[in-house]
Every structure is written in structure tokens, then in C-alpha cells.
Design a protein around this motif. Structure first.
Motif, PDB file in Angstrom:
ATOM      1  N   PRO A  81       0.794  -1.221   0.000  1.00  8.56           N
ATOM      2  CA  PRO A  81       0.000   0.000   0.000  1.00  8.56           C
ATOM      3  C   PRO A  81       0.833   1.281   0.000  1.00  8.56           C
ATOM      4  N   VAL A  82       2.126   1.172   0.226  1.00  9.73           N
ATOM      5  CA  VAL A  82       3.024   2.323   0.152  1.00  9.73           C
ATOM      6  C   VAL A  82       4.239   1.871  -0.649  1.00  9.73           C
ATOM      7  N   VAL A  83       4.527   2.601  -1.741  1.00 14.43           N
ATOM      8  CA  VAL A  83       5.611   2.204  -2.636  1.00 14.43           C
ATOM      9  C   VAL A  83       6.377   3.446  -3.064  1.00 14.43           C
ATOM     10  N   VAL A  84       7.702   3.357  -3.000  1.00 15.30           N
ATOM     11  CA  VAL A  84       8.570   4.416  -3.507  1.00 15.30           C
ATOM     12  C   VAL A  84       9.161   3.910  -4.820  1.00 15.30           C
ATOM     13  N   SER A  85       8.976   4.682  -5.886  1.00 10.68           N
ATOM     14  CA  SER A  85       9.505   4.299  -7.198  1.00 10.68           C
ATOM     15  C   SER A  85      10.723   5.152  -7.522  1.00 10.68           C
ATOM     16  N   LEU A  86      11.804   4.460  -7.910  1.00  8.74           N
ATOM     17  CA  LEU A  86      13.064   5.114  -8.242  1.00  8.74           C
ATOM     18  C   LEU A  86      13.431   4.796  -9.682  1.00  8.74           C
ATOM     19  N   ARG A  87      13.879   5.786 -10.417  1.00  5.55           N
ATOM     20  CA  ARG A  87      14.280   5.600 -11.808  1.00  5.55           C
ATOM     21  C   ARG A  87      15.783   5.377 -11.869  1.00  5.55           C
ATOM     22  N   THR A  88      16.184   4.367 -12.661  1.00  4.01           N
ATOM     23  CA  THR A  88      17.589   4.086 -12.909  1.00  4.01           C
ATOM     24  C   THR A  88      17.810   4.158 -14.417  1.00  4.01           C
ATOM     25  N   ARG A  89      19.021   3.965 -14.850  1.00  8.97           N
ATOM     26  CA  ARG A  89      19.292   3.914 -16.296  1.00  8.97           C
ATOM     27  C   ARG A  89      18.574   2.739 -16.952  1.00  8.97           C
ATOM     28  N   GLU A  90      18.383   1.675 -16.181  1.00  6.34           N
ATOM     29  CA  GLU A  90      17.769   0.458 -16.714  1.00  6.34           C
ATOM     30  C   GLU A  90      16.255   0.473 -16.651  1.00  6.34           C
ATOM     31  N   GLY A  91      15.669   1.360 -15.900  1.00  2.55           N
ATOM     32  CA  GLY A  91      14.213   1.398 -15.746  1.00  2.55           C
ATOM     33  C   GLY A  91      13.819   1.844 -14.357  1.00  2.55           C
ATOM     34  N   VAL A  92      12.595   1.514 -13.973  1.00  2.00           N
ATOM     35  CA  VAL A  92      12.059   1.935 -12.683  1.00  2.00           C
ATOM     36  C   VAL A  92      12.089   0.772 -11.700  1.00  2.00           C
ATOM     37  N   ILE A  93      12.539   1.057 -10.487  1.00  2.00           N
ATOM     38  CA  ILE A  93      12.540   0.094  -9.381  1.00  2.00           C
ATOM     39  C   ILE A  93      11.431   0.522  -8.427  1.00  2.00           C
ATOM     40  N   ARG A  94      10.558  -0.399  -8.088  1.00  2.00           N
ATOM     41  CA  ARG A  94       9.504  -0.109  -7.117  1.00  2.00           C
ATOM     42  C   ARG A  94       9.905  -0.748  -5.795  1.00  2.00           C
ATOM     43  N   VAL A  95      10.027   0.083  -4.767  1.00  2.00           N
ATOM     44  CA  VAL A  95      10.473  -0.373  -3.452  1.00  2.00           C
ATOM     45  C   VAL A  95       9.265  -0.475  -2.538  1.00  2.00           C
ATOM     46  N   GLY A  96       8.987  -1.693  -2.097  1.00  2.00           N
ATOM     47  CA  GLY A  96       7.897  -1.930  -1.154  1.00  2.00           C
ATOM     48  C   GLY A  96       8.374  -1.730   0.275  1.00  2.00           C
ATOM     49  N   PRO A  97       7.447  -1.697   1.211  1.00  2.00           N
ATOM     50  CA  PRO A  97       7.810  -1.370   2.590  1.00  2.00           C
ATOM     51  C   PRO A  97       8.326  -2.538   3.421  1.00  2.00           C
ATOM     52  N   GLU A  98       9.317  -2.218   4.238  1.00  2.00           N
ATOM     53  CA  GLU A  98       9.677  -3.069   5.380  1.00  2.00           C
ATOM     54  C   GLU A  98       8.944  -2.523   6.603  1.00  2.00           C
ATOM     55  N   ALA A  99       8.680  -1.217   6.549  1.00  2.00           N
ATOM     56  CA  ALA A  99       7.942  -0.542   7.615  1.00  2.00           C
ATOM     57  C   ALA A  99       7.363   0.747   7.048  1.00  2.00           C
ATOM     58  N   TYR A 100       6.218   1.136   7.565  1.00  2.00           N
ATOM     59  CA  TYR A 100       5.664   2.446   7.236  1.00  2.00           C
ATOM     60  C   TYR A 100       4.771   2.920   8.364  1.00  2.00           C
ATOM     61  N   GLN A 101       4.593   4.233   8.399  1.00  2.00           N
ATOM     62  CA  GLN A 101       3.630   4.879   9.281  1.00  2.00           C
ATOM     63  C   GLN A 101       3.023   6.005   8.462  1.00  2.00           C
ATOM     64  N   VAL A 102       1.710   5.993   8.314  1.00  2.00           N
ATOM     65  CA  VAL A 102       1.010   7.025   7.558  1.00  2.00           C
ATOM     66  C   VAL A 102      -0.069   7.607   8.453  1.00  2.00           C
ATOM     67  N   THR A 103      -0.003   8.927   8.679  1.00  2.00           N
ATOM     68  CA  THR A 103      -1.008   9.626   9.466  1.00  2.00           C
ATOM     69  C   THR A 103      -1.506  10.829   8.668  1.00  2.00           C
ATOM     70  N   ASP A 104      -2.449  11.546   9.242  1.00  2.00           N
ATOM     71  CA  ASP A 104      -2.957  12.756   8.594  1.00  2.00           C
ATOM     72  C   ASP A 104      -1.871  13.805   8.412  1.00  2.00           C
TER      73      ASP A 104
END
Length: 165
Positions: A81-104
Motif C-alpha cells: 500500500p506504500v511504494v517508492v519508485s526510483l528511476r535508474t538507467r535500466e528502468g524503474v525500481i519499485r520499493v515496497g515497505p519493510e515498515a511504514y507509518q502514515v497519518t494525517d
């Protein structure tokens, strides 16, 4: 014989350490995965200005619907439910969570990128700006301001809600 028993015990001990270290949300998130929201903050957030660290450029941060966050936290699976996408020369890497906290008011994220590099994001979320951005698609004001860290190097980030092309 005694030597074989010691070797077997050492192998079992190492195997159990590897299983314990592997990130998994299947047993429920506990404190690693939490959300506390009274408002909907879901969406894709993109940097207002380029953010690059060690050859990786921040593409976007995705935050899912509260129901997706809840399902993940309860170990019911589904997409991260929370993903950070990083662009490299080869394409996009989607990093899923080991931990997250989401508040207002805030987001905290930690995950493992390629080559085992830790990716972390911390940011303050502005509900007023988010409401304006939802009303005015294409609004270029920062909704999330904070820092992105990749492998110990960090850079400031200013993210806006992305409304699509």
C-alpha cells in the motif's frame, strides 16, 4: 559424530536467523506497519524538482486507500500500500515497505531497494494543500515535504499530488 551434530546445529541456527531477518507482513504488521487516518491521503505523489541520489532518481511515492493499508497491516496480502519508485538507467525500481507509518500529518517509510540498499522517506503532509491539489488538478504546491534517504545519503523532497498526464 559429535562434530556432525555441532555442524547440523550451527546450520539450523543460521537458517533460523535468515528466516527471522527476512521482512514479511504475513503475520500481521505489528508496529512495523501502521496508519491512523481521518482523511483520505491516497494517491501518487511526484517531486516538484528532480531528486537524485547515487544514480537513483525519485520517480514517485504511492499511498494506497485506507482499506489497502488495513489489509496489509492485518497480513491479508495484496499489493504493497506504500511504494517508492526510483528511476535508474535500466528502468524503474519499485520499493515496497519493510515498515511504514502514515497519518494525517506525516509519512514514514523504509524499504530495501536494489542491491539491498535501504530506502527511507520521511515527510510532513499538509492536509490543506492536499485538499487544494485535489480541487485544482495540476496544482504545483508541495503536499509532502521532507527527506529521502538512499543508502545513508539523503536529499530534501517536495512532493505534489499527481493528477495524471
Amino acid at each position: 559424530m559429535r562434530r556432525r551434530v555441532l555442524i547440523a546445529a550451527a546450520c539450523l541456527a543460521l537458517a533460523s536467523c535468515e528466516r527471522a531477518a527476512a521482512p514479511s507482513h504475513q503475520a500481521g504488521g505489528g508496529e512495523a506497519f501502521r496508519h491512523a487516518l481521518s482523511e483520505d491521503v491516497s494517491g501518487e505523489y511526484r517531486p516538484l524538482t528532480p531528486v537524485q541520489i547515487d544514480g537513483l532518481a525519485l520517480e514517485s511515492v504511492f499511498i494506497g486507500q485506507p482499506s489497502a493499508l488495513e489489509a496489509w497491516e492485518q497480513g491479508r496480502g495484496g499489493s504493497a500500500p506504500v511504494v517508492v519508485s526510483l528511476r535508474t538507467r535500466e528502468g524503474v525500481i519499485r520499493v515496497g515497505p519493510e515498515a511504514y507509518q502514515v497519518t494525517d500529518e506525516a509519512i514514514r517509510f523504509r524499504g530495501l531497494g536494489g542491491r539491498g540498499v535501504t530506502v527511507a522517506l520521511t515527510g510532513r503532509l499538509d492536509q490543506g494543500t492536499l485538499a487544494t491539489a485535489r480541487r485544482n488538478l495540476g496544482d504545483q504546491t508541495p503536499v509532502i515535504q521532507g527527506a529521502l534517504s538512499i543508502g545513508g545519503q539523503s536529499a530534501p523532497v517536495r512532493l505534489t499530488l499527481w493528477g495524471g498526464d
